[in-house]
Design a protein around this motif. Structure first.
Motif, PDB file in Angstrom:
ATOM      1  N   THR A 145      37.931  34.342  40.957  1.00 28.60           N
ATOM      2  CA  THR A 145      38.540  34.567  39.646  1.00 28.60           C
ATOM      3  C   THR A 145      39.239  33.283  39.221  1.00 28.60           C
ATOM      4  OG1 THR A 145      38.851  36.917  40.082  1.00 28.60           O
ATOM      5  CG2 THR A 145      40.176  35.945  38.327  1.00 28.60           C
ATOM      6  N   VAL A 146      38.869  32.757  38.052  1.00 34.14           N
ATOM      7  CA  VAL A 146      39.372  31.456  37.621  1.00 34.14           C
ATOM      8  C   VAL A 146      40.875  31.499  37.371  1.00 34.14           C
ATOM      9  CG1 VAL A 146      39.221  29.716  35.801  1.00 34.14           C
ATOM     10  CG2 VAL A 146      37.144  30.812  36.659  1.00 34.14           C
ATOM     11  N   LYS A 147      41.385  32.539  36.741  1.00 36.56           N
ATOM     12  CA  LYS A 147      42.781  32.588  36.338  1.00 36.56           C
ATOM     13  C   LYS A 147      43.727  32.562  37.531  1.00 36.56           C
ATOM     14  CE  LYS A 147      45.962  35.241  33.424  1.00 36.56           C
ATOM     15  NZ  LYS A 147      46.106  36.428  32.549  1.00 36.56           N
ATOM     16  N   THR A 148      43.374  33.258  38.586  1.00 38.94           N
ATOM     17  CA  THR A 148      44.274  33.390  39.733  1.00 38.94           C
ATOM     18  C   THR A 148      43.886  32.526  40.925  1.00 38.94           C
ATOM     19  OG1 THR A 148      42.981  35.257  40.592  1.00 38.94           O
ATOM     20  CG2 THR A 148      44.800  35.759  39.066  1.00 38.94           C
ATOM     21  N   ASN A 149      42.767  31.794  40.830  1.00 40.54           N
ATOM     22  CA  ASN A 149      42.259  31.008  41.965  1.00 40.54           C
ATOM     23  C   ASN A 149      41.970  31.877  43.190  1.00 40.54           C
ATOM     24  OD1 ASN A 149      43.014  28.817  40.259  1.00 40.54           O
ATOM     25  ND2 ASN A 149      43.188  27.513  42.075  1.00 40.54           N
ATOM     26  N   GLU A 150      41.763  33.147  42.983  1.00 40.34           N
ATOM     27  CA  GLU A 150      41.605  34.086  44.084  1.00 40.34           C
ATOM     28  C   GLU A 150      40.130  34.281  44.401  1.00 40.34           C
ATOM     29  OE1 GLU A 150      42.471  38.814  45.099  1.00 40.34           O
ATOM     30  OE2 GLU A 150      42.906  37.975  43.118  1.00 40.34           O
ATOM     31  N   CYS A 151      39.819  34.320  45.697  1.00 42.28           N
ATOM     32  CA  CYS A 151      38.478  34.671  46.147  1.00 42.28           C
ATOM     33  C   CYS A 151      38.402  36.195  46.220  1.00 42.28           C
ATOM     34  CB  CYS A 151      38.167  34.050  47.512  1.00 42.28           C
ATOM     35  SG  CYS A 151      36.522  34.454  48.135  1.00 42.28           S
ATOM     36  N   VAL A 152      37.654  36.787  45.291  1.00 42.83           N
ATOM     37  CA  VAL A 152      37.603  38.239  45.187  1.00 42.83           C
ATOM     38  C   VAL A 152      36.772  38.846  46.302  1.00 42.83           C
ATOM     39  CG1 VAL A 152      36.925  40.158  43.693  1.00 42.83           C
ATOM     40  CG2 VAL A 152      37.882  38.072  42.694  1.00 42.83           C
ATOM     41  N   ALA A 153      35.658  38.226  46.633  1.00 35.79           N
ATOM     42  CA  ALA A 153      34.766  38.784  47.654  1.00 35.79           C
ATOM     43  C   ALA A 153      34.001  37.661  48.329  1.00 35.79           C
ATOM     44  CB  ALA A 153      33.795  39.786  47.032  1.00 35.79           C
ATOM     45  N   THR A 154      33.665  37.879  49.580  1.00 35.87           N
ATOM     46  CA  THR A 154      32.860  36.946  50.366  1.00 35.87           C
ATOM     47  C   THR A 154      31.722  37.718  51.009  1.00 35.87           C
ATOM     48  OG1 THR A 154      34.768  35.539  50.829  1.00 35.87           O
ATOM     49  CG2 THR A 154      32.854  35.301  52.267  1.00 35.87           C
ATOM     50  N   TYR A 155      30.511  37.190  50.918  1.00 36.59           N
ATOM     51  CA  TYR A 155      29.331  37.861  51.442  1.00 36.59           C
ATOM     52  C   TYR A 155      28.615  36.940  52.419  1.00 36.59           C
ATOM     53  CZ  TYR A 155      30.310  40.434  47.148  1.00 36.59           C
ATOM     54  OH  TYR A 155      30.938  41.123  46.140  1.00 36.59           O
ATOM     55  N   ASP A 156      28.251  37.516  53.557  1.00 36.35           N
ATOM     56  CA  ASP A 156      27.568  36.762  54.601  1.00 36.35           C
ATOM     57  C   ASP A 156      26.210  37.409  54.859  1.00 36.35           C
ATOM     58  OD1 ASP A 156      26.868  35.121  56.640  1.00 36.35           O
ATOM     59  OD2 ASP A 156      28.337  35.853  58.077  1.00 36.35           O
TER      60      ASP A 156
END
Length: 966
Positions: free
Chosen positions: A695-706
């Motif tokens: 998410t650009v606004k919060t610099n947060e990684c919302v999800a990670t997929y492996d």
């Protein structure tokens, strides 16, 4: 405008997987699945979607041979380890295995009854095995080389095996073996007409004609001149054998090395189309006994009729060489290659000149043909890019199978593709249509893009010279774009103003090519780069130009103004502008949404923004510590996102080139980063095999997929649906669908259902329906409520019956969950009593054979045993401690042993009578003495009353003797 909804989750669907690495394969009887060898594993692939149904692991080395039983219930496999395995496809387990060959098993076939398995090996042996017993029933020797193909006669009544080998030295043989017990001589015929490896065998429907194909040539070329060498390379043969007397009926001359021959079933659509085509009398002079198909090194499909006449000389137009003549003698055709020209004479005289009295040719080079089969159809354009193997031989098709019912012909290519063909015909025309293409191995995926306005196709650039375009509905390869001479490194797609779907590609051959998707043809070629073209991008608005970046450090703008809708030939594209943009290779280019700017990213750790169309520098973005792999403009803001080898993603302002945001989280190089959700989110992928949503606004990684096992080089985002596609070094392509709304709806429904089921659980508890309540507690996964139910049942009468009824209704998965809960309860001393009681009832109800089948039961029992031993040790110590309490109470005369109590109660009447008698005796003897005794009794009575007062604080009434329970 609809409010913006951020994405929270994506659902991954594996679209393309590596399922075939070449070599052995087997097709089910209904063609619903294909069993493929992939290195040391075996994949069972759905033929409709190319998805892997299941994988069989167990072979430690590469698989060399595969075959299926007639009912498709058993699979037979062998590898370089020489181990023959039998797999039960219902359980996916190896039911038996054995060894018998001294070398690798190269081919195998199953008897039509399914009871016998024939194997041929590199040790020159043919062995027959009993499938149920796993023992060898027949041992055949006689081949002089590797056994290359083997088959049973399709008629179960005819106990025959046909095997072909490559004996070396320009010699190959076919042998017919009798496996019936009535024949003493096992090899009943040796068929010698091939000069190289026999690659394929087939039997006609009537069971009396055997077809054999190989890579051999019809004559030797040891002393031929260059002209004769040219002739020999044309003459490859398929031989038809009469199984009545095992004689050669005819030899069909083909113009390629044949890898497979298949007989067309009389009731198939192929045969119906050929019959319709054959109604034209000019096409065939005689009726066909049967049809057969041949495929080979050229990648061309040929369809033949078994009856016909072919003039070999005129067919290949060789008579003008003056050295090749045709002679017809006794219904046979002889093609003689003469050392010098012979004066004209009759055919009979010419035959006598070429053949001596013993019937043996006196010439060093000759070809013998009978009335040849007629070629009814030859594919004009190959669907295969024929390559060369390690020995320099051309390899197009390597195998072919006629599919059952109306499913047509399946051909397998040397580059691991499965091509499905259907045949359409009229009286005058035969048309072979490619209906489906399954690609078993895509190699490394370096770039991909969605094709078309509806985004139903996906174009892939792999480590090949072609671009493969896949249909997303069936994940079959719809078509292939061929034209580059080196590996394609990059591509981009767009829909032109006229509605045409265009694809542009860049390659290591230093050129760019423009393709039209509908016609599957190249409409433009751009030449001018001095290095490999590693990045291309279409304009976003006008769509009348594209930009390319190369390893020669230059950026070029190519015009598409000269293109028309009715073009049939490729034109030369012209570059409108060129600039030396970077000091190192250019990895990525992107064009702004309004076509005013272009951004380039390079290995020199910088990204440059240029003004179009003149490529004037606007700003240079500096800050990355490693090379930049990807650049992309925001669809709404005046900014650019870059992905770098320094493991970071950065957003830059176009106005001044300042870094606005930095995203950190990848553990290796970030290879792609693209905007989604109207520029409010970013999707990235990297060399660590991860796909991340930011998410650009919060610099947060919302999800990670492996979901990848290696570098993820390619990332594509759908313009309308924002569906994602990823691919990389693991040759896997994954499709990603936005599941945010679906996940929310599913969570709401699950919560709603949980409330309803929870109320149902409370009702069951109120109705004392413990069996139903326990079942609901299991379904809702509420271990605390389940414990309360078990604890409540334990306090009631008949607790065993209640718990037994509840446990008997549990399935295998619920029983595993129960043992998991019991293990957790058993770790706490306050809860261990209930857990032990439930565990005791479970072991009484379920047999050990059923318990050991529970998945993960070993780990669960280990946890139960450790804490159970601790609890029993604690209880044992408590029991021993009660012995000290018993001793103290006994010493205080509060308790007496049970045995003493019984004796005391039994002796009371006796003692009272004796006392009375003694008192009377004493009174009679001495009255004075009796008075003294009565005084003493009064004192003892007082002392006893005093002792009672002393314990008044302890008990308000006399303490009676307490029995000591054992």
């Amino acid at each position: 405008m609809e409010p913006l909804k951020l994405k929270a989750n994506y659902r991954c669907v594996p679209a393309l997987q590596q399922f075939y690495a070449g070599g052995a394969y087997a097709v089910s009887s209904d063609a619903s699945f294909i069993v493929c060898a992939s290195a040391d594993s075996i994949n069972i692939v759905d033929s409709a979607t190319s998805s892997i149904r299941s994988t069989l692991d167990g072979a430690s080395e590469s698989v060399t041979a595969l075959t299926l039983s007639p009912d498709d219930k058993l699979l037979f496999s062998s590898s370089h380890s020489r181990q023959i395995r039998v797999w039960d496809l219902s359980t996916l387990k190896c039911v038996r295995s054995w060894k018998g060959h001294d070398g690798p098993v190269m081919c195998m076939a199953c008897h039509p009854s399914g009871g016998l398995l024939a194997t041929g090996g590199a040790d020159r042996k043919v062995l027959v095995w009993d499938v149920d017993g796993g023992y060898c029933t027949h041992y055949f020797k006689g081949h002089g080389g590797v056994v290359s193909c083997i088959m049973f006669h399709p008629d179960p009544e005819k106990q025959l095996i046909f095997s072909g080998s490559d004996d070396g030295g320009d010699h190959a043989t076919l042998r017919v073996w009798d496996v019936s017990k009535t024949k003493k001589k096992n090899c009943i015929a040796t068929l010698d007409n091939h000069r190289s490896a026999v690659t394929s065998l087939a039997v006609s429907e009537d069971g009396w004609t055997l077809l054999s194909a190989g890579r051999d040539k019809a004559c030797s070329n040891e002393t031929l001149s260059y002209i004769l060498f040219y002739l020999v390379t044309l003459f490859f043969v398929v031989t038809l054998w009469d199984l009545h007397d095992y004689s050669c009926k005819k030899t069909v001359i083909t113009n390629e090395a044949v890898e497979a021959v298949c007989v067309v079933g009389s009731g198939s659509p192929f045969a119906a189309s050929l019959d319709l085509y054959g109604k034209n009398a000019k096409k065939r002079a005689v009726s066909q006994a049967f049809y057969f198909v041949t495929v080979g090194e050229r990648g061309i499909v040929h369809i033949w009729g078994s009856e016909g006449y072919t003039n070999v000389g005129s067919l290949y137009n060789l008579t003008h060489l003056k050295l090749v003549i045709n002679v017809e003698h006794d219904d046979f055709i002889y093609l003689f290659i003469l050392e010098k020209k012979i004066d004209k004479c009759g055919e009979e005289d010419l035959f006598q000149h070429c053949v001596n009295q013993d019937g043996i040719t006196a010439l060093p080079h000759w070809i013998f043909c009978s009335h040849s089969a007629v070629c009814l159809f030859e594919q004009k354009v190959s669907d295969v890019t024929a390559g060369t193997d390690e020995d320099g031989l051309r390899r197009g098709f390597i195998s072919a199978v006629m599919l059952p019912s109306d499913q047509g012909l399946l051909c397998v290519t040397a580059d691991q593709q499965f091509l499905f063909y259907s045949l359409e015909s009229t009286v005058e025309l035969l048309q072979l249509n490619l209906t489906k293409r399954l690609v078993g191995y895509n190699e490394e995926v370096v770039d991909m893009k969605f094709v078309g306005d509806d985004e139903k196709f996906l174009a892939l650039a792999t480590n090949l010279e072609q671009v493969r375009v896949y249909d997303l509905a069936s994940m079959s390869c719809s078509y292939v774009l061929s034209g580059h001479t080196e590996i394609v490194l990059c591509l981009d797609t767009c829909v032109s103003s006229s509605g045409r779907s265009l694809i542009v590609t860049g390659s290591k051959d230093n050129s760019v090519r423009l393709w039209e998707a509908e016609s599957k043809s190249c409409i433009g070629v751009g030449i001018g780069h001095m290095g490999a073209v590693g990045a291309v991008a279409f304009s976003k608005r006008k769509r009348d130009f594209f930009v390319s970046g190369s390893s020669d450090h230059t950026l070029k703008v190519w015009s598409m103004n000269g293109l028309s809708d009715d073009m049939t030939m490729a034109i030369n594209l012209k570059a409108k502008a060129v600039v030396a943009a970077h000091d190192k290779d250019i990895n990525s280019v992107a064009i702004a949404p309004n076509d005013s700017l272009v951004c380039s990213g390079s290995q020199d750790r910088t990204a440059c923004i240029w003004r179009l169309p003149d490529l004037v520098s606007v700003v240079v973005l500096r800050g990355h510590k490693r090379g930049i792999w990807s650049v992309e403009f925001s669809p709404v803001d005046q900014c650019v996102v870059t992905a770098s080898g320094d493991k970071t993603i950065r957003i830059w302002a176009i106005s001044d080139g300042s870094c606005l945001k930095t995203f950190e989280g990848h553990t290796s190089s970030v290879l792609r980063a693209l905007f989604v959700t109207r520029g409010t989110q970013i999707v990235s992928c990297g060399a660590d095999g991860l796909v991340k949503l930011w998410t650009v606004k919060t610099n947060e990684c919302v999800a990670t997929y492996d979901n990848h096992e290696d570098k993820v080089w390619a990332l594509a985002v759908g313009r309308k649906t924002e569906m994602l596609a990823t691919g990389g070094s693991d040759a896997v392509v994954n499709l990603w669908y936005d599941s945010t709304a679906a996940d929310k709806e599913a969570a709401f429904r699950k919560e709603e259902e949980g409330v309803l089921r929870g109320q149902e659980l409370q009702n069951a508890i109120s109705d004392a329906d413990y069996t139903k309540a326990i079942q609901l507690a299991f379904e809702l996964r509420r271990p605390h409520k389940l414990f309360e139910l078990f604890a409540g049942i334990c306090r009631k009468r008949g607790a065993e019956d209640h718990i037994d009824r509840a446990l008997k209704g549990l399935g295998g998965e619920e029983l595993r969950v129960l043992f998991n809960y019991v293990r957790e309860w058993n770790t706490k001393p306050k809860l261990c009593y209930v857990s032990q009681f439930v565990l005791f009832r479970a072991f009484n109800i379920f047999p050990p054979t059923e318990i050991v089948q529970i998945k993960g039961i070993g780990e669960l029992l280990e946890g139960l045993i450790a804490y159970s031993q601790r609890h029993f040790g604690r209880i044992d110590r408590l029991v021993r401690s009660t012995f000290l309490l018993d001793y103290i109470l006994s010493g205080m005369s509060v308790i007496e042993p049970e045995t003493q109590h019984s004796e005391f109660t039994a002796e009371i009447p006796l003692q009272s009578d004796n006392i009375i008698d003694k008192q009377h005796v004493v009174e009679e003897e001495d009255p004075q003495e009796n008075a003294t005794v009565s005084k003493k009794r009064k004192k003892s009575s007082k002392s006893r009353h005093g002792s009672i007062k002393k314990v008044k604080d302890v008990a308000h009434k006399k303490v009676e003797t307490i029995q000591l329970l054992a």
